[in-house]
Design an enzyme around this catalytic site. Structure first.
Site, short mmCIF file in Angstrom:
data_model
loop_
_atom_site.label_atom_id
_atom_site.label_comp_id
_atom_site.label_asym_id
_atom_site.label_seq_id
_atom_site.Cartn_x
_atom_site.Cartn_y
_atom_site.Cartn_z
N GLU A 103 41.30 30.70 22.98
CA GLU A 103 42.65 29.80 22.91
C GLU A 103 42.32 28.30 23.17
O GLU A 103 42.75 27.49 22.50
CB GLU A 103 43.71 30.45 23.94
CG GLU A 103 44.18 31.91 23.31
CD GLU A 103 44.76 32.36 24.45
OE1 GLU A 103 44.42 32.64 25.49
OE2 GLU A 103 45.92 33.01 24.23
N GLU A 123 42.09 40.74 24.87
CA GLU A 123 43.12 40.74 25.90
C GLU A 123 43.41 42.19 25.99
O GLU A 123 43.72 42.87 27.06
CB GLU A 123 44.26 40.02 25.96
CG GLU A 123 43.79 38.55 26.34
CD GLU A 123 43.11 37.66 25.44
OE1 GLU A 123 42.72 38.00 24.22
OE2 GLU A 123 43.22 36.41 25.42
N1 T1G Z 1 36.57 36.62 34.41
C1 T1G Z 1 35.95 36.76 35.59
N2 T1G Z 1 34.68 37.25 35.64
C2 T1G Z 1 34.22 37.67 34.42
C3 T1G Z 1 34.80 37.49 33.29
C4 T1G Z 1 36.02 36.92 33.27
N3 T1G Z 1 36.96 36.96 32.16
N4 T1G Z 1 34.10 37.78 32.30
C5 T1G Z 1 32.93 38.25 33.03
N5 T1G Z 1 33.00 38.05 34.01
C6 T1G Z 1 31.76 38.31 35.33
C7 T1G Z 1 31.61 39.92 35.39
O1 T1G Z 1 32.51 40.47 36.20
C8 T1G Z 1 30.13 39.74 35.86
O2 T1G Z 1 30.34 39.39 37.37
C9 T1G Z 1 29.65 38.36 35.06
O3 T1G Z 1 30.77 37.61 35.03
C10 T1G Z 1 28.87 38.94 33.94
O4 T1G Z 1 29.68 39.66 33.11
C11 T1G Z 1 44.86 33.71 28.95
C12 T1G Z 1 44.52 36.22 30.09
C13 T1G Z 1 31.61 37.52 28.57
C14 T1G Z 1 30.66 39.15 26.61
O5 T1G Z 1 38.00 39.95 28.41
O6 T1G Z 1 33.29 40.48 27.94
O7 T1G Z 1 41.44 35.25 28.80
O8 T1G Z 1 29.13 41.50 38.27
O9 T1G Z 1 27.89 41.68 33.09
O10 T1G Z 1 26.96 41.37 29.51
O11 T1G Z 1 44.80 35.06 26.83
O12 T1G Z 1 31.43 39.46 30.56
O13 T1G Z 1 27.69 39.29 37.60
O14 T1G Z 1 29.43 39.08 39.58
O15 T1G Z 1 29.85 41.33 31.47
O16 T1G Z 1 26.56 38.89 29.41
C15 T1G Z 1 39.58 37.72 28.34
C16 T1G Z 1 35.47 39.60 29.49
C17 T1G Z 1 39.99 37.51 29.71
C18 T1G Z 1 35.96 38.55 28.50
C19 T1G Z 1 29.33 38.44 28.94
N6 T1G Z 1 38.01 37.52 28.36
N7 T1G Z 1 33.90 39.53 29.69
O17 T1G Z 1 28.66 39.76 28.95
O18 T1G Z 1 27.92 39.63 31.12
S1 T1G Z 1 41.75 37.64 29.61
C20 T1G Z 1 37.40 38.71 28.41
C21 T1G Z 1 32.81 39.91 28.84
C22 T1G Z 1 42.18 36.11 29.07
C23 T1G Z 1 43.96 34.34 27.80
C24 T1G Z 1 43.71 35.98 28.74
C25 T1G Z 1 31.77 39.89 29.13
C26 T1G Z 1 30.93 38.56 28.43
P1 T1G Z 1 28.94 39.68 38.18
P2 T1G Z 1 28.98 40.69 32.41
P3 T1G Z 1 27.39 40.04 30.01
#
Ligand code: T1G
Length: 643
Positions: A103, A123
């Site tokens: 976004e 999301e």
């Molecule tokens: N927020 C906080 N922490 C996050 C995070 C996030 N969005 N994504 C990952 N982490 C942390 C995760 O808990 C882990 O922590 C570390 O990063 C590595 O993650 C307004 C409301 C990006 C593809 O859904 O899909 O935006 O255990 O092991 O395999 O519209 O993380 O190391 O302490 O998964 O390399 C939308 C979610 C949010 C993406 C990387 N975004 N993340 O994969 O690492 S809602 C998502 C992923 C939003 C807006 C809305 C994957 C990754 P720790 P990992 P990875």
């Protein structure tokens, strides 16, 4: 967290550095907000590149903030500020620009992606909808159909496809920063494209929307967010930008507070925590370069396929030439199926097969790093296998049993170097199911245990450590679930009502339908084995059916009758007769209480498992039920659902 600004002539480069994934927490939002003001006020700057340090572009809003009230600057306002900036911003994307990250990229005037990058709006996988214009800008950027697919599935798209859809303006290789700055410079020589919020959007006809709604309802299986995302997309296609934004925001805030969103966030963090167990943080796992599987039946072939999918060369051992041939057919069927489903190309399937050496001579295993036994669930057969392995394999080769309910300590008795022995319980089909129960014995070394978790990561599975008891974690809860379901039958609750209630709760199948599909005789033989070993195992209703030859679909009837060639379950008069006298003639439990009673029973067994130290935490139990037994992920698992 830092946001730094440096300059390359008339182009400023804003670098975001907020490990681990540049999530858009409040301080990061504020820093980017401020950077817009700073650069708008700098007359020497004519364009801005937004780039990220670390493994990825902004991966979304900070999910850890979701349980708290939103704090300004709110993300939709930041995206608008980027779009209204006095100088064009270029998002330079590597890794994954996801959710709020994409976004933000849409607030920029241009998007430049590395060829290995991906963009997406996941999301709905968190039980929410995009909350910063994802449902409103995406249709204006890429058209309604592409937007519906991206937003309602939550599936990211690779850079090349994103380019073809218009989601990004250029795909580059090499140095992203250099390429993005050059792109910005070139963009300054031409009229700027219209801001996305000002672009027109054409809504398909109502029939198209109805078709989408039907398809998503079928696919969502009880999840709310995908349908609400479709609703937001339709408003975005048919209403002015501001009205659509207000509708999206209201939907986002409502869903963010929902039980499904809380459950899916629980699963999100539980899944990530499971692969990095704190108690093994200081232990170095062995590097697995080669593996072998003993047994090429359903489980052995599935495990072999999972190992090949992870790129490991494997040796598959069976007892003789005929068994080897049967194993080859099993493996071919798995990869042929993957090709038919479009998961693999023919060439990829052939490469999988080419990486398998098959035979019956254990001597081939003299230098193998890891051997997984997946032979018949019989203690004597398993012990014979490990006697061979103990003589043939290196002293430091990891030897694992895939047993699903035999005590691994009995299997490993007499094995030299028992520190390298471990239970690795895969779930069928082993190349598909994500769950891996890791069952150490008291003599399993921390290094071997850590290697089990490292193997799970290598296989992209969800590892859960389990203590030794009857059924470890998953099968023990399954046994309790089935016993409680049979108790409801004894109380007069109709079998079909119980299955319908559990399907309504979100399971693909109820407990009785599932037994008919898998076969009642598997659990029956386990009970009979325990009885033969002197254990007091009360008769179950399932026993009565199996003894009457009713083993499930494979015998034309189990808990239900099945017409030839028809797998749909039909209530059975034969079953009613067989169980007469054991079933009350009362009407049993009211339909709307069935799921709660059975899920509560699962959680009760889960609490006992926790108390006994068989599971390390409640979320591990949830992971087992969701990723091994079909518990609906959007309920968060039995422990979360009954918290
Ligand atoms: N927020 C906080 N922490 C996050 C995070 C996030 N969005 N994504 C990952 N982490 C942390 C995760 O808990 C882990 O922590 C570390 O990063 C590595 O993650 C307004 C409301 C990006 C593809 O859904 O899909 O935006 O255990 O092991 O395999 O519209 O993380 O190391 O302490 O998964 O390399 C939308 C979610 C949010 C993406 C990387 N975004 N993340 O994969 O690492 S809602 C998502 C992923 C939003 C807006 C809305 C994957 C990754 P720790 P990992 P990875």
């Amino acid at each position: 967290m830092t946001v730094s600004i440096d300059r390359d002539g008339e182009v400023a480069i804003v670098t975001v550095d907020n490990p681990p994934v540049n999530a858009l927490g409040q301080s990061l939002r504020q820093a980017v907000w401020d950077a817009v003001g700073t650069l708008d006020a700098d007359p020497a700057i004519r364009a801005v590149v937004l780039i990220c340090a670390g493994r990825t572009f902004i991966a979304g809003a900070d999910v850890t903030e979701f349980g708290k009230p939103p704090v300004p600057p709110h993300l939709p306002d930041l995206v608008d500020r980027l779009e209204q900036a006095g100088k064009p911003w270029v998002a330079a994307i590597h890794g994954s620009a996801l959710g709020g990250g994409f976004e933000v990229a849409m607030g920029c005037r241009f998007r430049v992606a590395l060829d290995a990058a991906s963009v997406g709006l996941p999301e709905v996988t968190l039980g929410i909808v995009p909350g910063a214009s994802g449902t409103v800008r995406t249709p204006r950027l890429a058209g309604v159909e592409a937007a519906v697919d991206l937003v309602t599935t939550g599936r990211p798209v690779k850079a090349a496809r994103a380019l073809s859809l218009g989601l990004v303006d250029a795909v580059v290789t090499g140095d992203l920063r250099v390429e993005a700055v050059a792109f910005a410079r070139k963009a300054l020589t031409q009229p700027l494209p219209q801001q996305i919020s000002a672009r027109p959007v054409t809504s398909p006809d109502p029939a198209w929307w109805d078709e989408q709604k039907k398809a998503i309802t079928k696919r969502a299986k009880g999840e709310v967010a995908p349908l609400r995302a479709l609703d937001c997309l339709r408003v975005a296609a048919e209403a002015p930008f501001a009205e659509a934004m207000a509708h999206e925001r209201a939907t986002f805030l409502e869903l963010r507070a929902s039980d499904q969103a809380a459950a899916l966030r629980h699963m999100f963090f539980a899944e990530r925590g499971a692969t990095k167990p704190a108690h093994l943080a200081e232990v170095t796992p062995r590097h697995i370069r080669s593996a072998a599987v003993i047994g090429g039946g359903t489980m052995g072939a599935g495990i072999a396929a999972a190992l090949r999918d992870a790129g490991l060369p494997i040796i598959l051992i069976e007892r003789d030439a005929d068994a080897v041939q049967r194993a080859r057919v099993n493996l071919d069927n798995i990869f042929d199926g993957a090709v038919k489903r479009g998961k693999l190309t023919e060439a990829q399937a052939q490469a999988r097969i080419d990486g398998v050496t098959m035979g019956s001579d254990y001597a081939r295993l003299a230098d193998t790093d890891l051997v997984i036994e997946a032979v018949f669930e019989d203690l004597a057969v398993k012990r014979a296998v490990f006697a061979e392995l103990g003589q043939t394999c290196r002293a430091d080769a990891i030897l694992a049993t895939n047993t699903s309910y035999i005590d691994p300590r009995l299997i490993a008795q007499g094995l030299p170097h028992p520190d390298r022995f471990i239970g690795l319980h895969f779930f069928s089909p082993a190349n598909v199911m994500k769950l891996l129960e890791i069952v150490p014995t008291p003599t399993t070394s921390p290094e071997t245990l850590a290697t089990g978790f490292a193997l799970a990561r290598q296989l992209a599975k969800i590892p859960v450590q389990a203590g030794i008891c009857d059924g470890f974690i998953g099968n023990r809860i399954l046994k309790r679930y089935r016993a409680e379901a049979e108790a409801l039958v004894r109380q007069g609750t109709p079998i079909a009502a119980i299955d319908a209630a559990m399907r309504g709760y979100g399971f693909a199948m109820g407990p009785f339908e599932a037994q008919d599909l898998g076969g009642l005789d598997i659990a029956f033989l386990q009970r009979e084995g325990a009885r033969a070993a002197g254990q007091d195992v009360p008769e179950t209703l399932g026993d009565i059916l199996v003894r009457a030859g009713r083993k499930g679909q494979k015998t034309g009837g189990g808990w239900y009758d099945y017409r030839p060639g028809d797998r749909s379950p039909q209530p059975s008069q034969a079953v009613a007769s067989l169980l007469a006298g054991r079933v009350s003639d009362s009407s049993g439990l009211p339909f709307d209480q069935i799921a709660n009673v059975l899920v509560t029973a699962m959680a009760a067994e889960g609490h006992a498992i926790l108390t006994e130290g068989i599971a390390r935490c409640a979320s591990d139990i949830d992971l087992v039920k969701v990723h091994g037994y079909g518990f609906p992920r959007w309920r968060g698992g039995p422990m979360f659902a009954t918290r």
